[in-house]
Design a protein around this motif. Structure first.
Motif: not given
Length: 216
Positions: A141-166
């Motif tokens: 629910q909180s955007v602050s929780s997103v910060e727990v995930y890894g450094n963007p520099r460790s990104a490996q794949h495109s995730r453009n297949y994922l779309k959240p419900d509006k």
């Protein structure tokens, strides 16, 4: 995702199925059994973190913008929930731990199902996707929780297949509007972060906020 990638041994098929689901959907291990595939491309993920008061956790509805991938994920889910084990998720976690220890015997920390969840979070952070949408995909629910995930520099794949419900994205945006607006011009310090978290918690529970002055 093709059939050629499946392990030869039946006992590993269950592990492969669980890893694939978490890798592509980012769901928590405790949420795997409850996935609901809604034809032709939507997947419902009930939150394992949802509290009775509604302060934590977020049920989500994810659109998979790839019909072949949707079909494969559905097949993997069937393999997982129909596996001949009393607790499929617990079996997967134990088996995965044993396999990774064999592969990397000298490592102190080994990959787990959460490794793939956090990798997806890092991949999303590296994209141009808004934080509200990332939170809606990851079940926060909180955007602050997103910060727990890894450094963007460790990104490996495109995730453009994922779309959240509006509708769910709107819920997250509304939940964070006051928080984001109120602290827009305040410096990011440990004291201020602590204060923001406490105030956000009390606001969510509709309780008076503690009288804590900002520190600069």
């Amino acid at each position: 995702m093709s059939g050629k990638l499946l392990p030869d041994h039946n006992e590993e098929v269950t592990v492969f199925a669980a890893v694939t689901l978490v890798r592509y959907l980012g769901c928590r291990p405790a949420e795997l059994r409850q996935l609901k595939f809604i034809t032709p491309r939507y997947i419902s993920i009930p939150s394992a973190k949802k509290t009775k008061d509604g302060v934590r956790g977020l049920d989500r509805l994810i659109e998979i913008d790839n019909s072949a991938l949707f079909t494969r994920l559905k097949e993997h889910h069937q393999r997982l929930i129909n596996a001949p084990y009393a607790d499929q998720i617990r079996y997967v976690q134990k088996r995965l731990d044993k396999l990774t220890q064999r592969l990397w015997p000298k490592r102190k920390v080994h990959p787990s199902l959460y490794t793939w969840r956090h990798q997806l979070g890092a991949d999303l952070k590296a994209s141009d996707m808004p934080q509200e949408e990332i939170a809606a995909i990851m079940g926060h629910q909180s955007v602050s929780s997103v910060e727990v995930y890894g450094n963007p520099r460790s990104a490996q794949h495109s995730r453009n297949y994922l779309k959240p419900d509006k509708g769910i994205v709107k819920k997250v945006t509304k939940r964070n509007q006051h928080h984001l607006k109120k602290h827009k011009n305040e410096p990011i310090t440990l004291n201020n972060i602590s204060r923001w978290v406490k105030q956000n918690y009390h606001a969510a529970r509709r309780r008076p906020e503690p009288d804590i002055e900002p520190r600069r």
